[in-house]
Design a protein around this motif. Structure first.
Motif, PDB file in Angstrom:
ATOM      1  N   UNK A 282     124.076  87.550  70.522  1.00 42.48           N
ATOM      2  CA  UNK A 282     123.339  86.912  69.521  1.00 42.48           C
ATOM      3  C   UNK A 282     124.549  85.894  68.823  1.00 42.48           C
ATOM      4  N   UNK A 283     124.083  84.553  68.640  1.00 44.41           N
ATOM      5  CA  UNK A 283     124.987  83.755  67.891  1.00 44.41           C
ATOM      6  C   UNK A 283     124.082  83.517  66.646  1.00 44.41           C
ATOM      7  N   UNK A 284     124.909  83.400  65.317  1.00 50.16           N
ATOM      8  CA  UNK A 284     124.226  82.991  64.174  1.00 50.16           C
ATOM      9  C   UNK A 284     125.181  82.285  63.327  1.00 50.16           C
ATOM     10  N   UNK A 285     125.024  81.228  62.890  1.00 51.91           N
ATOM     11  CA  UNK A 285     125.858  80.524  62.015  1.00 51.91           C
ATOM     12  C   UNK A 285     125.610  80.383  60.526  1.00 51.91           C
ATOM     13  N   UNK A 286     126.744  80.609  59.862  1.00 53.17           N
ATOM     14  CA  UNK A 286     126.285  80.415  58.345  1.00 53.17           C
ATOM     15  C   UNK A 286     126.903  78.808  57.892  1.00 53.17           C
ATOM     16  N   UNK A 287     126.061  78.151  57.593  1.00 51.90           N
ATOM     17  CA  UNK A 287     126.246  76.751  57.266  1.00 51.90           C
ATOM     18  C   UNK A 287     126.585  76.663  56.031  1.00 51.90           C
ATOM     19  N   UNK A 288     126.645  77.488  55.307  1.00 48.86           N
ATOM     20  CA  UNK A 288     126.976  77.297  53.616  1.00 48.86           C
ATOM     21  C   UNK A 288     128.108  76.504  53.117  1.00 48.86           C
ATOM     22  N   UNK A 289     129.106  76.325  53.965  1.00 47.78           N
ATOM     23  CA  UNK A 289     130.326  75.351  53.699  1.00 47.78           C
ATOM     24  C   UNK A 289     129.737  73.899  53.736  1.00 47.78           C
ATOM     25  N   UNK A 290     129.233  73.645  54.821  1.00 47.46           N
ATOM     26  CA  UNK A 290     128.877  72.133  54.998  1.00 47.46           C
ATOM     27  C   UNK A 290     127.813  71.958  54.098  1.00 47.46           C
TER      28      UNK A 290
END
Ligand code: NAD
Length: 339
Positions: A282-290
Motif C-alpha cells: 500500500x502507498x498512501x500520501x499525506x499531502x497536508x504540507x503542500x
C-alpha cells in the motif's frame, strides 16, 4: 523565465509542458528528452510550432551535451522528469535505472552549479518510502518518513533524492523535491496499469492482475500533479520536500473492474498472475504540507478523471497503437504473450 523540462516527451512531462504553456504564455519551455522507448515526439506535435517551445533530443547522462545546452540557453529553472520509470523493467535490468535516474540527475545538477540556476526541481515518487501495511489505514507517508525502498526503480529514485538534498546542502543549489502518488491521465505509456488494461480490454485480451489484486495505490489526475509542481516552483522553499497526493486509495483489482464496467467488458477477462517480486502492498500520501503551506488541493475527482482518461484512450487509439510497436512490442510479447 526559461524552463527546461527533462523527460518532456513522456507521460507527466508532456502534460506539464501543455499546462505550463497555457498557464504561463510568457515562459519559454525547452523539452530535453533522449526519446527512449517511453518518449514520443508525437505526443508533443500540438506544441511543436509554438514559438515559446523548443525540443532538444539529448540524454541527461551526456555531460558535454547538457553543459552545451546550459551555456547556450541559460535556463532559469530545471524540472527533472527524465527517468526510467517502470518497476517491472527495473527488476529485469536495474543498470539503466541507476545510470539515468542517479547519474543523469547528478549531471543536470552539476550543470546547474556550473552555470547558475534559480531552481532545480526533482520530480520524485511516493515509492521512495517503501510500502505500508494493508491493515493500518491510519498510516500515511509524511515528508520525514524514512526512505525504505523495495525495487531497483524506487531505490534509484531515492538515491537521486538523497543526491538532490546533498547538492542543496553542500553546494547551496536551490533545490526542491516533490514526491507524488500514482498518476493517471492522457499520454501514459501503455505498459502502466490503467492504459494497459484499457488497451487489452478493448482487444478482448486477458487482463493480468498481480497476485490477489488487493495492493493499494493512491491515484492522482496528472494535471493536478502538474499544478502542484508549478506551485512549488513559484512558492516552494528551496531545500524542502513536498508530498503530493489526493487521498484517493484504490485496490488495483477495483481499478481493473471499473475499466471493465466502463468498457462493458466481462470480469472473466481478469486473470490473476504470479505477484511481482517485492511487490509493495500500500502507498498512501499525506499531502497536508503542500496544502497548508502552498494552498494546493487536487481538483479532479477520481470518478471524473478516470472517465475522462478512458475516453481519451478511446478517442486517441492511433496514438497508442502507433507506439505499441518495435522495442515495446518485443517487451510486451515477452511479458504478456504474443498477440
Ligand atoms: P515516462 O516513462 O512516461 O517518461 C520518462 C521520459 O524520460 C521519457 O520521455 C523518456 O524518453 C525520458 N528519458 C528517459 N531516460 C532519459 C535520459 N537518460 N535522458 C533524457 N530523457 C530520458 O515517465 P512518467 O510516468 O512521465 O514519470 C516522469 C517522472 O515522474 C519520473 O521521474 C517518475 O519517477 C516520476 N513519477 C511518476 C509517477 C507516475 O505515476 N507515473 C508518479 C510519481 C512520480
Amino acid at each position: 523565465m526559461k524552463v527546461v523540462v527533462t523527460g518532456g516527451a513522456g507521460f507527466i512531462g508532456s502534460n506539464f509542458i501543455f499546462y505550463m504553456l497555457k498557464k504561463h504564455p510568457d515562459y519559454e519551455i525547452i523539452c530535453l528528452d533522449s526519446l527512449t522507448y517511453a518518449g514520443n515526439l508525437s505526443t508533443l506535435k500540438d506544441v511543436m510550432d509554438n514559438p515559446k517551445f523548443k525540443f532538444v533530443k539529448l540524454d541527461i547522462r551526456d555531460r558535454k551535451g547538457v553543459y552545451k545546452l546550459f551555456e547556450e540557453e541559460k535556463p532559469d529553472v530545471i524540472v527533472n522528469f527524465a527517468a526510467e520509470s517502470h518497476v517491472d523493467r527495473s527488476i529485469e535490468n536495474p543498470e539503466i535505472f541507476l545510470e539515468t535516474n542517479i547519474i543523469g540527475t547528478s549531471v543536470l545538477m552539476d550543470a546547474c552549479r556550473k552555470y547558475g540556476i534559480k531552481r532545480f526541481h526533482q520530480v520524485s515518487t511516493d515509492e521512495v518510502y517503501g510500502d505500508l501495511p494493508l491493515d493500518r489505514p491510519d498510516l500515511f507517508f509524511h515528508e520525514d518518513t524514512p526512505l525504505h525502498t523495495s525495487s531497483p526503480y524506487s531505490s534509484s529514485k531515492a538515491s537521486a533524492d538523497l543526491l538532490v538534498g546533498a547538492y542543496g546542502r553542500t553546494f547551496h543549489l536551490p533545490v526542491t523535491i516533490s514526491r507524488c502518488s500514482n498518476n493517471y491521465g492522457p499520454y501514459q505509456f501503455p505498459e502502466k496499469l490503467i492504459p494497459l488494461m484499457i488497451q487489452r480490454a478493448l482487444n478482448n485480451e486477458k487482463l493480468p492482475v498481480y497476485g490477489d489484486g488487493k495492493n493499494v495505490r493512491d491515484w492522482l489526475y496528472v494535471e493536478d500533479h502538474c499544478k502542484a509542481i508549478d506551485l512549488i516552483l513559484e512558492k516552494g522553499t528551496p531545500g524542502e520536500v513536498y508530498n503530493i497526493g489526493g487521498h484517493n486509495e484504490m485496490h488495483n483489482i477495483d481499478i481493473v473492474k471499473l475499466i471493465c464496467d466502463y468498457l462493458d467488458k466481462p470480469y472473466s477477462l481478469i486473470e490473476h498472475v504470479t505477484d511481482r517480486k517485492g511487490h509493495d502492498r500500500r502507498y498512501a500520501i499525506d499531502p497536508e504540507k503542500i496544502h497548508n503551506e502552498l494552498g494546493w488541493l487536487p481538483e479532479t475527482m477520481f470518478k471524473d478523471g478516470i472517465k475522462k482518461t478512458i475516453q481519451w484512450y478511446l478517442d486517441n487509439k492511433e496514438w497508442w497503437e502507433n507506439i505499441i510497436s518495435g522495442d515495446y512490442q518485443n517487451y510486451y510479447d515477452e511479458m504478456y504473450g504474443k498477440k
